[in-house]
Design a protein around this motif. Structure first.
Motif, mmCIF file in Angstrom:
data_model
loop_
_atom_site.group_PDB
_atom_site.id
_atom_site.type_symbol
_atom_site.label_atom_id
_atom_site.label_comp_id
_atom_site.label_asym_id
_atom_site.label_seq_id
_atom_site.Cartn_x
_atom_site.Cartn_y
_atom_site.Cartn_z
ATOM 1 N N ILE A 104 -48.863 -14.117 -5.311
ATOM 2 C CA ILE A 104 -47.553 -13.590 -4.910
ATOM 3 C C ILE A 104 -47.349 -12.205 -5.506
ATOM 4 O O ILE A 104 -46.933 -11.278 -4.809
ATOM 5 C CB ILE A 104 -46.429 -14.558 -5.338
ATOM 6 N N TRP A 105 -47.660 -12.038 -6.793
ATOM 7 C CA TRP A 105 -47.490 -10.740 -7.456
ATOM 8 C C TRP A 105 -48.352 -9.677 -6.800
ATOM 9 O O TRP A 105 -47.923 -8.539 -6.635
ATOM 10 C CB TRP A 105 -47.837 -10.834 -8.932
ATOM 11 N N LEU A 106 -49.582 -10.051 -6.442
ATOM 12 C CA LEU A 106 -50.502 -9.070 -5.869
ATOM 13 C C LEU A 106 -50.149 -8.706 -4.433
ATOM 14 O O LEU A 106 -50.622 -7.700 -3.922
ATOM 15 C CB LEU A 106 -51.944 -9.573 -5.955
ATOM 16 N N LYS A 107 -49.322 -9.517 -3.802
ATOM 17 C CA LYS A 107 -48.900 -9.182 -2.437
ATOM 18 C C LYS A 107 -48.046 -7.910 -2.441
ATOM 19 O O LYS A 107 -48.185 -7.055 -1.565
ATOM 20 C CB LYS A 107 -48.112 -10.335 -1.813
ATOM 21 N N GLU A 108 -47.156 -7.792 -3.444
ATOM 22 C CA GLU A 108 -46.290 -6.620 -3.578
ATOM 23 C C GLU A 108 -46.241 -6.192 -5.044
ATOM 24 O O GLU A 108 -45.257 -6.450 -5.734
ATOM 25 C CB GLU A 108 -44.889 -6.925 -3.070
ATOM 26 N N HIS A 141 -43.374 -6.572 -8.483
ATOM 27 C CA HIS A 141 -43.576 -7.568 -9.538
ATOM 28 C C HIS A 141 -44.070 -7.037 -10.880
ATOM 29 O O HIS A 141 -44.067 -7.778 -11.867
ATOM 30 C CB HIS A 141 -44.534 -8.650 -9.035
ATOM 31 N N PHE A 142 -44.518 -5.796 -10.913
ATOM 32 C CA PHE A 142 -44.983 -5.221 -12.166
ATOM 33 C C PHE A 142 -44.111 -4.021 -12.512
ATOM 34 O O PHE A 142 -43.746 -3.253 -11.616
ATOM 35 C CB PHE A 142 -46.458 -4.792 -12.059
ATOM 36 N N PRO A 143 -43.782 -3.845 -13.796
ATOM 37 C CA PRO A 143 -42.954 -2.700 -14.200
ATOM 38 C C PRO A 143 -43.558 -1.376 -13.742
ATOM 39 O O PRO A 143 -44.768 -1.182 -13.793
ATOM 40 C CB PRO A 143 -42.932 -2.791 -15.728
ATOM 41 N N ALA A 144 -42.691 -0.490 -13.295
ATOM 42 C CA ALA A 144 -43.132 0.804 -12.750
ATOM 43 C C ALA A 144 -43.983 1.582 -13.743
ATOM 44 O O ALA A 144 -44.978 2.207 -13.361
ATOM 45 C CB ALA A 144 -41.930 1.626 -12.317
ATOM 46 N N GLU A 145 -43.633 1.535 -15.032
ATOM 47 C CA GLU A 145 -44.400 2.307 -16.008
ATOM 48 C C GLU A 145 -45.832 1.795 -16.148
ATOM 49 O O GLU A 145 -46.730 2.534 -16.504
ATOM 50 C CB GLU A 145 -43.708 2.343 -17.376
ATOM 51 N N GLU A 146 -46.055 0.517 -15.849
ATOM 52 C CA GLU A 146 -47.413 -0.031 -15.906
ATOM 53 C C GLU A 146 -48.221 0.353 -14.674
ATOM 54 O O GLU A 146 -49.445 0.331 -14.700
ATOM 55 C CB GLU A 146 -47.368 -1.554 -16.038
ATOM 56 N N LEU A 147 -47.543 0.667 -13.601
ATOM 57 C CA LEU A 147 -48.239 0.967 -12.354
ATOM 58 C C LEU A 147 -48.204 2.452 -12.010
ATOM 59 O O LEU A 147 -48.365 2.822 -10.859
ATOM 60 C CB LEU A 147 -47.626 0.157 -11.204
ATOM 61 N N GLN A 148 -48.017 3.307 -13.000
ATOM 62 C CA GLN A 148 -47.966 4.744 -12.736
ATOM 63 C C GLN A 148 -49.202 5.229 -12.006
ATOM 64 O O GLN A 148 -49.125 6.054 -11.100
ATOM 65 C CB GLN A 148 -47.810 5.532 -14.039
ATOM 66 N N ASP A 149 -50.350 4.730 -12.392
ATOM 67 C CA ASP A 149 -51.609 5.147 -11.771
ATOM 68 C C ASP A 149 -52.077 4.141 -10.730
ATOM 69 O O ASP A 149 -53.254 4.100 -10.386
ATOM 70 C CB ASP A 149 -52.694 5.316 -12.841
ATOM 71 N N TYR A 150 -51.151 3.340 -10.230
ATOM 72 C CA TYR A 150 -51.504 2.289 -9.277
ATOM 73 C C TYR A 150 -52.117 2.880 -8.014
ATOM 74 O O TYR A 150 -51.609 3.803 -7.410
ATOM 75 C CB TYR A 150 -50.259 1.466 -8.927
ATOM 76 N N ASP A 151 -53.238 2.329 -7.629
ATOM 77 C CA ASP A 151 -53.925 2.729 -6.406
ATOM 78 C C ASP A 151 -54.085 1.472 -5.546
ATOM 79 O O ASP A 151 -54.799 0.547 -5.935
ATOM 80 C CB ASP A 151 -55.291 3.316 -6.746
ATOM 81 N N PRO A 152 -53.407 1.408 -4.406
ATOM 82 C CA PRO A 152 -53.485 0.209 -3.565
ATOM 83 C C PRO A 152 -54.918 -0.158 -3.171
ATOM 84 O O PRO A 152 -55.202 -1.318 -2.901
ATOM 85 C CB PRO A 152 -52.666 0.567 -2.330
ATOM 86 N N LYS A 153 -55.813 0.819 -3.159
ATOM 87 C CA LYS A 153 -57.211 0.533 -2.806
ATOM 88 C C LYS A 153 -57.897 -0.267 -3.910
ATOM 89 O O LYS A 153 -58.810 -1.042 -3.648
ATOM 90 C CB LYS A 153 -57.974 1.829 -2.547
ATOM 91 N N VAL A 175 -54.391 -4.122 -9.054
ATOM 92 C CA VAL A 175 -53.706 -4.161 -10.341
ATOM 93 C C VAL A 175 -54.714 -4.477 -11.439
ATOM 94 O O VAL A 175 -55.559 -5.364 -11.278
ATOM 95 C CB VAL A 175 -52.582 -5.230 -10.324
ATOM 96 N N CYS A 176 -54.612 -3.770 -12.529
ATOM 97 C CA CYS A 176 -55.513 -3.972 -13.659
ATOM 98 C C CYS A 176 -55.341 -5.379 -14.237
ATOM 99 O O CYS A 176 -54.222 -5.884 -14.361
ATOM 100 C CB CYS A 176 -55.239 -2.921 -14.729
ATOM 101 N N VAL A 177 -56.449 -5.976 -14.607
ATOM 102 C CA VAL A 177 -56.422 -7.325 -15.164
ATOM 103 C C VAL A 177 -55.521 -7.403 -16.401
ATOM 104 O O VAL A 177 -54.864 -8.419 -16.620
ATOM 105 C CB VAL A 177 -57.850 -7.834 -15.469
ATOM 106 N N SER A 178 -55.434 -6.340 -17.178
ATOM 107 C CA SER A 178 -54.584 -6.373 -18.373
ATOM 108 C C SER A 178 -53.104 -6.486 -17.997
ATOM 109 O O SER A 178 -52.338 -7.148 -18.698
ATOM 110 C CB SER A 178 -54.820 -5.144 -19.255
ATOM 111 N N ASP A 179 -52.698 -5.883 -16.893
ATOM 112 C CA ASP A 179 -51.314 -6.004 -16.436
ATOM 113 C C ASP A 179 -51.028 -7.420 -15.929
ATOM 114 O O ASP A 179 -49.950 -7.964 -16.168
ATOM 115 C CB ASP A 179 -51.021 -4.990 -15.331
ATOM 116 N N ILE A 180 -51.997 -8.011 -15.260
ATOM 117 C CA ILE A 180 -51.845 -9.389 -14.789
ATOM 118 C C ILE A 180 -51.750 -10.332 -15.981
ATOM 119 O O ILE A 180 -50.918 -11.239 -16.016
ATOM 120 C CB ILE A 180 -53.011 -9.780 -13.860
#
Length: 101
Positions: free
Chosen positions: A20-24, A28-40, A43-48
């Motif tokens: 569910i979290w990985l769908k969007e 589901h993850f704080p914006a500061e953790e996903l600053q470098d988020y690349d949909p390709k 999500v980094c395993v450490s954030d999960i």
């Protein structure tokens, strides 16, 4: 895709939540953790791990099982591993459930 293996993977609430979290991820993850988020990449395993509140080994086991079922894809970049949902596999699963049951 073997339904029994997938159902075993989905018999755990946290593994279902991970999907569910990985769908969007941005939802589901704080914006500061996903600053470098690349949909390709996903999500980094450490954030999960942080979100799930699990140990690194349990998180790795859960993600490995989801990957073995084909429900998530993993991408390694240096020392980091990123996970994203395999939307094609999710659609196949949806179709299989509708046609089987």
């Amino acid at each position: 895709m073997e339904l029994i293996t997938v159902f075993k993977a989905l018999s755990n609430e946290i593994r279902v939540n991970i999907l569910i979290w990985l769908k969007e991820p941005r939802l589901h993850f704080p914006a500061e953790e996903l600053q470098d988020y690349d949909p390709k990449l996903g999500v980094c395993v450490s954030d999960i791990k942080k979100k799930a509140g699990l140990s690194a080994s349990t998180t790795s086991d859960y993600l490995s099982l989801l990957q073995k079922c084909g429900l998530v894809d993993a991408t390694r970049v240096g020392q980091w591993t990123y996970y994203k949902r395999n939307e094609k596999a999710m659609a196949t699963l949806n179709k299989m459930i509708r046609e089987t049951f």
